[in-house]
Design an enzyme around this catalytic site. Structure first.
Site, PDB file in Angstrom:
ATOM      1  N   ARG A 192      14.797  -7.419   0.109  1.00  0.00           N
ATOM      2  CA  ARG A 192      15.550  -6.981  -1.068  1.00  0.00           C
ATOM      3  C   ARG A 192      15.876  -8.369  -1.502  1.00  0.00           C
ATOM      4  NH1 ARG A 192      21.501  -7.624   0.087  1.00  0.00           N
ATOM      5  NH2 ARG A 192      21.990  -8.285   2.307  1.00  0.00           N
ATOM      6  N   HIS A 195       0.781  -1.134   0.208  1.00  0.00           N
ATOM      7  CA  HIS A 195      -0.121  -0.269  -0.028  1.00  0.00           C
ATOM      8  C   HIS A 195       0.981   1.236  -0.089  1.00  0.00           C
ATOM      9  CE1 HIS A 195      -4.185  -1.267   0.516  1.00  0.00           C
ATOM     10  NE2 HIS A 195      -3.461  -2.605   1.154  1.00  0.00           N
ATOM     11  N   ARG A 250      24.899 -17.101   5.027  1.00  0.00           N
ATOM     12  CA  ARG A 250      26.328 -17.550   4.287  1.00  0.00           C
ATOM     13  C   ARG A 250      25.713 -18.039   3.092  1.00  0.00           C
ATOM     14  NH1 ARG A 250      26.631 -23.194   4.314  1.00  0.00           N
ATOM     15  NH2 ARG A 250      25.054 -24.081   5.946  1.00  0.00           N
ATOM     16  N   ALA A 269      12.883 -19.280   8.913  1.00  0.00           N
ATOM     17  CA  ALA A 269      11.425 -19.221   9.336  1.00  0.00           C
ATOM     18  C   ALA A 269      11.240 -17.616   9.936  1.00  0.00           C
ATOM     19  CB  ALA A 269      11.172 -20.091  10.639  1.00  0.00           C
TER      20      ALA A 269
END
Length: 198
Positions: free
Chosen positions: A177, A124, A194, A171
């Site tokens: 990004r 939004h 890693r 999790a």
């Protein structure tokens, strides 16, 4: 013997089998109705579709589910007008997960998506104070998930994210990004932990 007496004699296992069969056929009937009303919906072979899947597909959205996908109960599959939503072959979409496309969401083959994962190509807009957020529109950028990606329980992927092949997302991470292939990421916002060795 009355029907009621016969029903009382059924074992718990027999009742569960009957309920499972009923849910399977109910899901299939709903799917056939969906296919009749959405000519741009393409489904592969050997799909496993559980009950209570919420299909919110606009009539001109392009949605594809590949062969041998397993969509668990309570999932929401949403594609808005003109959107493209492509889920590859052998994808496991965990219970109560949401995949929502206003523009484009692509999930590669062999992805493992755990329960309550949220994948959305939009957010939004919230620029104006005093005006309802629901009236300010959306920011939209495609989400692309490579092959053999594992998203852990409760992961959120936001607009504009691209995950390369073989990524693992821990999790409850919030992925804001993009990450290259074979990345292991975790956290809020997600960061590189890693890289997997070839």
């Amino acid at each position: 013997m009355t029907l009621w007496q016969r029903l009382k004699r059924l074992s718990e296992a027999q009742v569960l089998r009957a309920e499972s069969s009923w849910n399977h056929w109910r899901a299939r009937a709903a799917l056939h109705q969906l296919l009749d009303t959405h000519p741009t919906l393409r489904l592969g072979e050997r799909l496993r579709l559980e009950e209570d899947i919420l299909w919110r597909i606009a009539t001109n959205a392009h949605v594809t589910l590949g062969d041998a996908c397993h969509v668990r109960r309570g999932c929401e599959i949403k594609a808005d007008r003109g959107a493209r939503l492509a889920i590859g072959a052998r994808v496991h979409l965990g219970p109560w997960s949401t995949v929502s496309a206003l523009s484009e969401v692509v999930i590669g083959d062999d992805c493992l998506i755990a329960e309550r994962v949220s994948i959305r190509d939009h957010d939004h807009v919230f620029r104006t104070v005093g005006r309802a957020y629901s009236e300010q529109g959306y920011q939209v950028e495609p989400v692309i998930i490579g092959r053999n990606v594992w998203l852990g329980a409760g992961v959120t992927l936001i607009k504009g994210v691209e995950l390369g092949d073989h990524c693992v997302v821990a999790a409850h991470a919030v992925v804001t990004r993009s990450f290259p292939p074979a990345s292991i990421v975790a956290g809020v916002p997600a960061r590189l932990i890693r890289r997997l060795e070839a």
